[in-house]
Each structure stands twice: as C-alpha cells, then as structure tokens.
Design a protein around this motif. Sequence first.
Motif, PDB file in Angstrom:
ATOM      1  N   ASP A 108       0.784  -1.357   0.195  1.00  0.00           N
ATOM      2  CA  ASP A 108       0.172   0.003   0.025  1.00  0.00           C
ATOM      3  C   ASP A 108       0.900   1.213   0.141  1.00  0.00           C
ATOM      4  N   ASN A 109       0.255   2.089  -0.472  1.00  0.00           N
ATOM      5  CA  ASN A 109       0.857   3.422  -0.680  1.00  0.00           C
ATOM      6  C   ASN A 109      -0.125   4.513   0.398  1.00  0.00           C
ATOM      7  N   LEU A 110       0.683   4.793   1.522  1.00  0.00           N
ATOM      8  CA  LEU A 110      -0.175   5.461   2.582  1.00  0.00           C
ATOM      9  C   LEU A 110      -0.507   7.045   2.219  1.00  0.00           C
ATOM     10  N   TYR A 111       0.513   7.559   1.485  1.00  0.00           N
ATOM     11  CA  TYR A 111       0.327   8.899   0.970  1.00  0.00           C
ATOM     12  C   TYR A 111      -1.178   8.837   0.041  1.00  0.00           C
ATOM     13  N   ALA A 112      -1.261   7.758  -0.868  1.00  0.00           N
ATOM     14  CA  ALA A 112      -2.508   7.970  -1.628  1.00  0.00           C
ATOM     15  C   ALA A 112      -3.707   7.619  -0.904  1.00  0.00           C
ATOM     16  N   ASN A 131       0.234  12.678 -10.050  1.00  0.00           N
ATOM     17  CA  ASN A 131       1.491  12.074 -10.068  1.00  0.00           C
ATOM     18  C   ASN A 131       1.769  10.677  -9.480  1.00  0.00           C
ATOM     19  N   LEU A 132       0.729  10.188  -8.931  1.00  0.00           N
ATOM     20  CA  LEU A 132       0.725   8.755  -8.508  1.00  0.00           C
ATOM     21  C   LEU A 132       0.826   7.675  -9.509  1.00  0.00           C
ATOM     22  N   GLY A 133      -0.126   8.162 -10.431  1.00  0.00           N
ATOM     23  CA  GLY A 133      -0.304   7.076 -11.764  1.00  0.00           C
ATOM     24  C   GLY A 133      -1.198   6.184 -11.306  1.00  0.00           C
ATOM     25  N   GLU A 134      -1.395   5.019 -12.405  1.00  0.00           N
ATOM     26  CA  GLU A 134      -2.565   4.340 -11.993  1.00  0.00           C
ATOM     27  C   GLU A 134      -2.132   3.204 -10.738  1.00  0.00           C
ATOM     28  N   THR A 135      -0.814   2.782 -10.793  1.00  0.00           N
ATOM     29  CA  THR A 135      -0.407   2.055  -9.766  1.00  0.00           C
ATOM     30  C   THR A 135       0.606   2.751  -8.936  1.00  0.00           C
TER      31      THR A 135
END
Length: 242
Positions: free
Chosen positions: A157-161, A173-177
């Motif tokens: 997981d990306n906790l910023y997202a 800027n995170l993109g699809e993945t």
Amino acid sequence: MPLRHHFRPPVDSRHSWDELFGMWPAVMVQSLFGKLPEGYAAAPNVHIGAFEVDVATHEESEFSFANHGSDGGVATALWTAPAPTLTLETDLPEQDEYEVRIYDQQRGRTLVAAVEIVSPRNKDRPESRRAFVAKLAALLQRDVCVSIVDLVTVRQDNLYANLLELLGEADPNLGETPPILYAATVRRRTRPGKRPMLEGWFYPLALGQALPTLPIWLDARRAVALELEATYEDSCRVLRIR
C-alpha cells in the motif's frame, strides 16, 4: 550510496530494519539543528506499538462515584451499568512511531511539523493503515505539516495515496499504480476568506537511487530542507549498513 533493500538479504541478514528506523530520526534532528530559526526545536520520537494495560488498577478505580454520608464522611457507591449493546472480540491496531517532531517554542511548544517513517506494522492490516492515515489527517487539520518516508518493500500500500483518498483528493503524479516506495510532504494552508489549500510534494523512490530533499514547513511562508539522502547515509554509516 544508493537506497538499500532493508527487508531482503544481504542487508537484513546483518541488520534488522528497525535499527535504521530507530536511528534515522535522531540523525534527522541533528541535521535540522542548524537550519531551524530561533524559537524552533526538533525532537525524535520512537514508540513501538506493543503495550500493556494494568486491568486490576482500572477495575478498582473506574465506574465509581463518591457520596457524602450523613456523618460528613465520604461513602463510595458503585453504579451498575446496563448491559453493553455490542460485544465482540477484536484487536486494536498497535501503531509504531518512528518520527521527528518540530515545535514552535514561542507558541507554547506548538507542534508545527512531523516527519513519519513508515514501519511494516503501519501497513500490515487495513485497520493499521486506517489508523496511520487518520493520525496524519488529524495533524493536517491542526495545520501541522506532515512528511511521510516509506521504505517498506514487504507491504504494497501507498499511505500517501490512502491519506489523499481519506481527504477526498488525489495526486495525478501517483499514476494508475502508486509506487510502494516514496517520500512526500503535505500541508494545509489556510487563506483568509477562502477555502484552505492542500499542497503536496511527492517523490517516488527506487532501490539503488538517491533519496530526495523534502520541504518541512514551519508556517505558511517558511520552510527548511530535510535532506533524506544525507541523513540516511549518516545513519547507515554509523550502523555500518553497507
């Protein structure tokens, strides 16, 4: 030196990841010492999530109130609570904290910025992730600048997202993945007569690459630079992590 893989051999065969995570906040504080303006102070905070509660102490002191008896003394009466409306077995998520806190001492030691180093436990379960991003959201609500550094390769997981999703926002800027390794700074900036502005600085990380420099905002106009690469290398050098 580039970013190492702290959760795979050969590094984790010689050094546990928490050695670096425990050392790094102190080195960050040391690097910020000469950059912070007069009246500001930085301090490391490391807290491992395991804890115990002394149930016996609470059983003796909770759920009672004092009444004055007719002789002027104090008589203690216990109130019988109604049956609970919900009963279930659960484990509350135990949060790790590897962080740097920056305070404005001229405003009664007001917290103005926090740097959070993500641990595997912060990402291991949905409830842990929710607790972590809820903490960040609460800090932003208080106009505390929040920085996140995530080197955990064993969780996806990306906790910023997740934080932006909780706030009803997204970063293109995170993109699809979204990458699982990243560093970011987020702040909420209030504006007279307008809605608050949310600002983010996002940097994907990669093994074998240098770490970025993050802006740490002390107020709406003043920021200091947190040099992740230099502090990371100093921490690895002291611990002899190659």
